[in-house]
Each structure stands twice: as structure tokens, then as C-alpha cells.
Write a protein that holds these residues in place. Structure first.
Motif, PDB file in Angstrom:
ATOM      1  N   ALA A  42      34.516  49.398   7.387  1.00 56.54           N
ATOM      2  CA  ALA A  42      35.435  48.835   6.384  1.00 56.54           C
ATOM      3  C   ALA A  42      34.972  47.473   5.885  1.00 56.54           C
ATOM      4  CB  ALA A  42      36.840  48.728   6.968  1.00 56.54           C
ATOM      5  N   ARG A  43      34.255  46.726   6.722  1.00 54.46           N
ATOM      6  CA  ARG A  43      33.804  45.388   6.324  1.00 54.46           C
ATOM      7  C   ARG A  43      32.733  45.440   5.250  1.00 54.46           C
ATOM      8  NH1 ARG A  43      32.970  44.563  12.437  1.00 54.46           N
ATOM      9  NH2 ARG A  43      31.365  45.966  11.728  1.00 54.46           N
ATOM     10  N   LYS A  44      32.081  46.600   5.095  1.00 51.14           N
ATOM     11  CA  LYS A  44      30.961  46.686   4.157  1.00 51.14           C
ATOM     12  C   LYS A  44      31.263  47.548   2.937  1.00 51.14           C
ATOM     13  CE  LYS A  44      27.537  45.819   7.691  1.00 51.14           C
ATOM     14  NZ  LYS A  44      26.387  46.357   8.415  1.00 51.14           N
ATOM     15  N   VAL A  45      32.490  47.996   2.782  1.00 52.58           N
ATOM     16  CA  VAL A  45      32.849  48.848   1.643  1.00 52.58           C
ATOM     17  C   VAL A  45      32.796  48.057   0.341  1.00 52.58           C
ATOM     18  CG1 VAL A  45      34.722  50.154   0.585  1.00 52.58           C
ATOM     19  CG2 VAL A  45      34.199  50.493   2.994  1.00 52.58           C
ATOM     20  N   LEU A  46      33.296  46.837   0.360  1.00 50.76           N
ATOM     21  CA  LEU A  46      33.290  45.984  -0.837  1.00 50.76           C
ATOM     22  C   LEU A  46      32.282  44.868  -0.615  1.00 50.76           C
ATOM     23  CD1 LEU A  46      34.646  45.524  -3.589  1.00 50.76           C
ATOM     24  CD2 LEU A  46      36.244  43.998  -2.452  1.00 50.76           C
ATOM     25  N   VAL A  76      45.139  49.487   4.603  1.00 52.70           N
ATOM     26  CA  VAL A  76      44.862  48.060   4.488  1.00 52.70           C
ATOM     27  C   VAL A  76      44.034  47.640   5.699  1.00 52.70           C
ATOM     28  CG1 VAL A  76      45.846  45.758   4.245  1.00 52.70           C
ATOM     29  CG2 VAL A  76      47.019  47.738   3.243  1.00 52.70           C
ATOM     30  N   VAL A  77      42.828  47.134   5.419  1.00 55.09           N
ATOM     31  CA  VAL A  77      41.912  46.742   6.484  1.00 55.09           C
ATOM     32  C   VAL A  77      41.632  45.246   6.413  1.00 55.09           C
ATOM     33  CG1 VAL A  77      40.817  49.011   6.622  1.00 55.09           C
ATOM     34  CG2 VAL A  77      39.876  47.296   5.084  1.00 55.09           C
ATOM     35  N   GLU A  78      41.225  44.703   7.549  1.00 57.36           N
ATOM     36  CA  GLU A  78      40.823  43.302   7.603  1.00 57.36           C
ATOM     37  C   GLU A  78      39.311  43.234   7.463  1.00 57.36           C
ATOM     38  OE1 GLU A  78      42.420  41.924  11.336  1.00 57.36           O
ATOM     39  OE2 GLU A  78      44.300  41.353  10.357  1.00 57.36           O
ATOM     40  N   THR A  79      38.837  42.326   6.613  1.00 55.12           N
ATOM     41  CA  THR A  79      37.401  42.113   6.420  1.00 55.12           C
ATOM     42  C   THR A  79      37.123  40.624   6.546  1.00 55.12           C
ATOM     43  OG1 THR A  79      37.609  41.824   4.022  1.00 55.12           O
ATOM     44  CG2 THR A  79      37.224  44.063   4.821  1.00 55.12           C
ATOM     45  N   ARG A 127      45.029  47.062   9.358  1.00 54.28           N
ATOM     46  CA  ARG A 127      46.225  46.231   9.471  1.00 54.28           C
ATOM     47  C   ARG A 127      47.477  47.071   9.328  1.00 54.28           C
ATOM     48  NH1 ARG A 127      46.832  41.219   7.611  1.00 54.28           N
ATOM     49  NH2 ARG A 127      47.918  39.801   8.883  1.00 54.28           N
ATOM     50  N   GLU A 128      47.493  47.970   8.310  1.00 53.78           N
ATOM     51  CA  GLU A 128      48.643  48.831   8.081  1.00 53.78           C
ATOM     52  C   GLU A 128      48.261  49.943   7.108  1.00 53.78           C
ATOM     53  OE1 GLU A 128      51.904  47.024   5.752  1.00 53.78           O
ATOM     54  OE2 GLU A 128      50.522  45.377   5.361  1.00 53.78           O
TER      55      GLU A 128
END
Length: 169
Positions: free
Chosen positions: A154-158, A92-95, A39-40
Motif C-alpha cells: 500500500a505504501r507504493k501504490v501512489l 483507507v491505508v496509512e502511508t 486504518r479503516e
């Protein structure tokens, strides 16, 4: 000789899609995440701790009025958390959340480097994941300009259960 691509041969990298990846440093390790999930990129600023979270979850930060969970990727992947570079950033990523809508997640990295184009032919099955062993966030390794880049999802980091625990209503 096999004509299968690394994606076909290694089920752990089935979610890989060719495209552009932002590369960044974590200690001495070069990593990358898909540009479309970003995202940014902002400077690391005030983070409010959240009790009873794993040590790599640093807390939440306010990004344009939205509380966003922040995790330290060095800590998450067991890298030395010592001295950082003078250029730490919050990517900042979108998940996706449990309701299949998007949430934001801040990833603390040491330094953002460049955007590179990577296709599935460059992806190598990662028999040696190093510090990324045991995490489903690791997609694989590519060799680019003489360096190894660990690609991350990035979707699976957290994990989803922690994302749900950090959701602010």
C-alpha cells in the motif's frame, strides 16, 4: 535444490513480511494488502476532483475532518473501469510521506473479501505480473485455497511525488 525462500531469490519482494492480509477484488483479480497498513474500510462517498492529476487519482475525500487522497486501483493497474460490483469500498491505508510521518490514502476496490494469513514460503516470484507489470507496488503472488492472490504494498501504490502534490496543509 535451492533452500532459499522466494524472498531471498527475488529482490523485488524483499519488503515482504509474513502476516495477515486483507483480500479484495479488482474486476476478476484477487489482491491483498497487509492488514497492519489498513486504518479503516468505508463506503465510497463524495470525492472532490483535483486538477492535473493522473486519471487514476480520483481526488480527495473528507474522512473525519482530514482530506484524504483517493485512487481507483482498477484504473491505476489498467483494469477495465466499467461496471463495478454492488459492494465497492474505500480501503483507507496509512502511508509514509516525505517527512517520514504517516498520511492516509483511500483505495477504491470492488469488494472486500476476507483476512488471510500468509507466510513468505507461500510467496512465489511473479514472473507473470499481468496488469501489475511495471509497478513497484506488486510484491508477488501467493496461491491460497486454489486462487492466485496478487499482494500489493500500500505504501507504493501512489508515487511519493503525487502524494506530496496532494498534501493539504
Amino acid at each position: 535444490m535451492s533452500t532459499k525462500s522466494p524472498v531471498q531469490e527475488n529482490p523485488s519482494i524483499l519488503n515482504f513480511s509474513s502476516g495477515k492480509f486483507l483480500t479484495f477484488k479488482l474486476e476478476d483479480t484477487q489482491c491483498g494488502i497487509e492488514v497492519l497498513s489498513i486504518r479503516e474500510i468505508v463506503r465510497v462517498h463524495s470525492i472532490t476532483p483535483v486538477p492535473e492529476m493522473p486519471p487514476y487519482v480520483k481526488g480527495v475525500t473528507n474522512l473525519r475532518g482530514k482530506l484524504t487522497p483517493v485512487i481507483d486501483l482498477r484504473d491505476k493497474f489498467g483494469l477495465e473501469v466499467g461496471d463495478r460490483t454492488d459492494r465497492p469500498c474505500l480501503v483507507v491505508v496509512e502511508t509514509m510521506n516525505s517527512e517520514a510521518t504517516t498520511d492516509l490514502l483511500g483505495l477504491i476496490v470492488d469488494a472486500v473479501e476476507e483476512v488471510v494469513s500468509i507466510n513468505e514460503i507461500q510467496l512465489e516470484p511473479s514472473s507473470d505480473r499481468g496488469n501489475f507489470e511495471g509497478t513497484e507496488a506488486h510484491i508477488g503472488i501467493v496461491k491460497f485455497k486454489g486462487s492466485k492472490i496478487h499482494l500489493l504494498d500500500a505504501r507504493k501504490v501512489l508515487p511519493l511525488d503525487l502524494r506530496n502534490a496532494l498534501e493539504v496543509q
